[in-house]
Design a protein around this motif. Sequence first.
Motif, PDB file in Angstrom:
ATOM      1  N   ARG A 130      41.098  48.039  49.128  1.00 13.40           N
ATOM      2  CA  ARG A 130      41.484  47.527  50.439  1.00 13.40           C
ATOM      3  C   ARG A 130      42.921  47.017  50.458  1.00 13.40           C
ATOM      4  NH1 ARG A 130      35.858  46.907  50.212  1.00 13.40           N
ATOM      5  NH2 ARG A 130      34.795  47.088  52.246  1.00 13.40           N
ATOM      6  N   GLY A 131      43.632  47.189  49.344  1.00 13.66           N
ATOM      7  CA  GLY A 131      45.052  46.887  49.314  1.00 13.66           C
ATOM      8  C   GLY A 131      45.434  45.532  48.768  1.00 13.66           C
ATOM      9  N   HIS A 132      44.489  44.772  48.226  1.00 12.18           N
ATOM     10  CA  HIS A 132      44.779  43.429  47.738  1.00 12.18           C
ATOM     11  C   HIS A 132      44.993  43.436  46.225  1.00 12.18           C
ATOM     12  CE1 HIS A 132      43.616  42.240  51.723  1.00 12.18           C
ATOM     13  NE2 HIS A 132      42.426  42.786  51.561  1.00 12.18           N
ATOM     14  N   SER A 133      45.761  42.474  45.734  1.00 16.78           N
ATOM     15  CA  SER A 133      46.031  42.386  44.301  1.00 16.78           C
ATOM     16  C   SER A 133      44.841  41.746  43.591  1.00 16.78           C
ATOM     17  CB  SER A 133      47.296  41.572  44.040  1.00 16.78           C
ATOM     18  OG  SER A 133      47.181  40.256  44.564  1.00 16.78           O
ATOM     19  N   VAL A 134      44.413  42.370  42.496  1.00 21.20           N
ATOM     20  CA  VAL A 134      43.209  41.954  41.774  1.00 21.20           C
ATOM     21  C   VAL A 134      43.488  41.930  40.282  1.00 21.20           C
ATOM     22  CG1 VAL A 134      40.801  42.496  41.259  1.00 21.20           C
ATOM     23  CG2 VAL A 134      41.714  42.986  43.521  1.00 21.20           C
ATOM     24  N   THR A 135      42.995  40.892  39.625  1.00 18.90           N
ATOM     25  CA  THR A 135      42.966  40.853  38.167  1.00 18.90           C
ATOM     26  C   THR A 135      41.513  40.724  37.726  1.00 18.90           C
ATOM     27  OG1 THR A 135      45.158  39.867  37.915  1.00 18.90           O
ATOM     28  CG2 THR A 135      43.611  39.562  36.100  1.00 18.90           C
ATOM     29  N   LEU A 136      41.102  41.625  36.853  1.00 17.52           N
ATOM     30  CA  LEU A 136      39.741  41.626  36.309  1.00 17.52           C
ATOM     31  C   LEU A 136      39.803  41.122  34.875  1.00 17.52           C
ATOM     32  CD1 LEU A 136      36.701  42.453  36.462  1.00 17.52           C
ATOM     33  CD2 LEU A 136      37.420  44.746  35.737  1.00 17.52           C
ATOM     34  N   LEU A 137      39.061  40.051  34.588  1.00 19.63           N
ATOM     35  CA  LEU A 137      39.052  39.430  33.261  1.00 19.63           C
ATOM     36  C   LEU A 137      37.717  39.667  32.568  1.00 19.63           C
ATOM     37  CD1 LEU A 137      40.579  35.937  34.185  1.00 19.63           C
ATOM     38  CD2 LEU A 137      41.803  37.960  33.360  1.00 19.63           C
ATOM     39  N   VAL A 161      43.497  45.009  34.490  1.00 18.37           N
ATOM     40  CA  VAL A 161      42.264  44.742  33.744  1.00 18.37           C
ATOM     41  C   VAL A 161      42.655  44.147  32.402  1.00 18.37           C
ATOM     42  CG1 VAL A 161      40.174  45.727  32.769  1.00 18.37           C
ATOM     43  CG2 VAL A 161      41.145  46.714  34.860  1.00 18.37           C
ATOM     44  N   ARG A 162      42.045  43.002  32.079  1.00 17.81           N
ATOM     45  CA  ARG A 162      42.389  42.329  30.820  1.00 17.81           C
ATOM     46  C   ARG A 162      41.122  42.066  30.022  1.00 17.81           C
ATOM     47  NH1 ARG A 162      46.944  37.741  32.446  1.00 17.81           N
ATOM     48  NH2 ARG A 162      48.378  39.174  33.509  1.00 17.81           N
ATOM     49  N   PHE A 163      41.023  42.719  28.874  1.00 16.03           N
ATOM     50  CA  PHE A 163      39.918  42.480  27.959  1.00 16.03           C
ATOM     51  C   PHE A 163      40.302  41.400  26.961  1.00 16.03           C
ATOM     52  CE2 PHE A 163      38.636  46.596  29.572  1.00 16.03           C
ATOM     53  CZ  PHE A 163      37.249  46.486  29.597  1.00 16.03           C
ATOM     54  N   GLY A 164      39.301  40.808  26.328  1.00 16.95           N
ATOM     55  CA  GLY A 164      39.537  39.755  25.341  1.00 16.95           C
ATOM     56  C   GLY A 164      40.132  38.508  25.955  1.00 16.95           C
ATOM     57  N   GLU A 165      39.862  38.285  27.234  1.00 24.87           N
ATOM     58  CA  GLU A 165      40.421  37.142  27.955  1.00 24.87           C
ATOM     59  C   GLU A 165      39.258  36.261  28.419  1.00 24.87           C
ATOM     60  OE1 GLU A 165      44.305  35.730  29.865  1.00 24.87           O
ATOM     61  OE2 GLU A 165      43.991  37.698  28.972  1.00 24.87           O
ATOM     62  N   LYS A 166      38.897  35.327  27.595  1.00 22.44           N
ATOM     63  CA  LYS A 166      37.739  34.473  27.865  1.00 22.44           C
ATOM     64  C   LYS A 166      38.124  33.312  28.775  1.00 22.44           C
ATOM     65  CE  LYS A 166      34.079  31.806  25.631  1.00 22.44           C
ATOM     66  NZ  LYS A 166      33.493  31.372  24.322  1.00 22.44           N
ATOM     67  N   VAL A 167      37.393  33.182  29.872  1.00 21.25           N
ATOM     68  CA  VAL A 167      37.621  32.082  30.809  1.00 21.25           C
ATOM     69  C   VAL A 167      37.002  30.810  30.250  1.00 21.25           C
ATOM     70  CG1 VAL A 167      37.055  31.208  33.116  1.00 21.25           C
ATOM     71  CG2 VAL A 167      37.785  33.584  32.819  1.00 21.25           C
ATOM     72  N   THR A 168      37.749  29.720  30.322  1.00 16.39           N
ATOM     73  CA  THR A 168      37.263  28.434  29.816  1.00 16.39           C
ATOM     74  C   THR A 168      37.046  27.406  30.916  1.00 16.39           C
ATOM     75  OG1 THR A 168      39.531  27.723  29.386  1.00 16.39           O
ATOM     76  CG2 THR A 168      38.334  28.786  27.564  1.00 16.39           C
ATOM     77  N   GLY A 169      37.576  27.659  32.110  1.00 12.92           N
ATOM     78  CA  GLY A 169      37.379  26.691  33.173  1.00 12.92           C
ATOM     79  C   GLY A 169      37.946  27.170  34.496  1.00 12.92           C
ATOM     80  N   ILE A 170      37.435  26.586  35.565  1.00 12.14           N
ATOM     81  CA  ILE A 170      37.871  26.912  36.928  1.00 12.14           C
ATOM     82  C   ILE A 170      38.177  25.608  37.660  1.00 12.14           C
ATOM     83  CG2 ILE A 170      37.231  27.993  39.124  1.00 12.14           C
ATOM     84  CD1 ILE A 170      37.180  30.063  37.051  1.00 12.14           C
TER      85      ILE A 170
END
Length: 390
Positions: A25-32, A126-135
């Motif tokens: 849909r044209g929006h910037s996205v980062t997949l972790l 797309v970023r692999f090996g990128e563990k989320v620790t908090g929001i």
Amino acid sequence: MQRRNVIVVGAGPVGTVAALAIARRGHSVTLLEAQARIDDSPRASTTQPPTLEILAELGLIDEYLRVGLVARTFQFWDRPTRELIAEFDFARLEGETAYPFVVQTEQHKLANMAIARLRDMPNAEVRFGEKVTGISQDGNQATVQTEQQTLTADYVVGADGGRSTVRKSLDIEFEGYTWPERFLVVTTKFDFQAALGCCLRNYMADPEEWTNLFKVAGDDLKGRWRAVFNTREDEKDEEALSDASVRARLSRVHVPEGSRDYLHLNLYAVHQRVARNFRKGRVFLSGDAAHVNNPIGGLGLNSGIHEAWHLAALLDRALRGEGVDLDEYEATRRPLNIKYVQEQTIANKKRLEEKDPASRERRFRELKDMADDSKRHKAFLMRAALLERA
């Protein structure tokens, strides 16, 4: 770091569909994704008709059909007697959907397809090996902290599974319970269709030990069968996974002694849980991060993809400044999951494990009567395929 429109956490099929739907849909996205690669262990594999419609919208359907098996029917059996109780045919849904069948293939194939598309798009990463620790979040943005860096976005989609870090960071309760038994999945090359005369999707009721048999394509497209069994409540992991126990289970589903080899085993706990909230501010939950259920009927993965598709459309409107009410997502999707996915998967399990002979016979009669009545046959399929409330 540049602010994104949307950050999606979790690169399973739900997260990848959400990311691709938003990016298209044209929006910037980062997949972790926390892991170094997509998990290709045997997991969900049944894709229902409305989900196939979504994959067609995403431009994935031709490739998906190529790497999957089309299953038009599914059957209910009485395992002890090997009696076919009822067969349901998705052809009854012609006119209701462009895809009156299910496709059976491994969920990692869908995730990898979507990732390949994302990597070709200039507005997606797309970023692999990128563990989320908090929001964290405020009125202007959401912030995602990983082990490597800090990222910001207008919105965050948590699709990071049943143990969701996103859900825990938001302090959202995961309400429900865990079944006392576990499910054992045995993957084998044994051809149950040829041996038993069954179709590609089969539910075999047994008051002591039920079995579900279904065929998937396999990475080599040569086909694999999965046999799913319930364990005893007091059965230890070591016993359930032992070679002797696995072979004994295969024998009870009529596999000859010389054909009881297997390719893979998976033993897992089974839950029925729904997050108290699917949204908190600028952060949303989808798929297993929002709800988990027993897999009988193949509804968990499909409902998660429907949520991703619904949410992508809402976020698109919000990012375009159209004044959309984002509370619609939770107000729609949470009740649907409770009413259709949770209730239906619980009913599916009870149908297979019924112990009382009279109740068992009544359940079988109900299935036979539904299969024989064209109107009820279609209504059952509409609900089973999530077309009734996709």
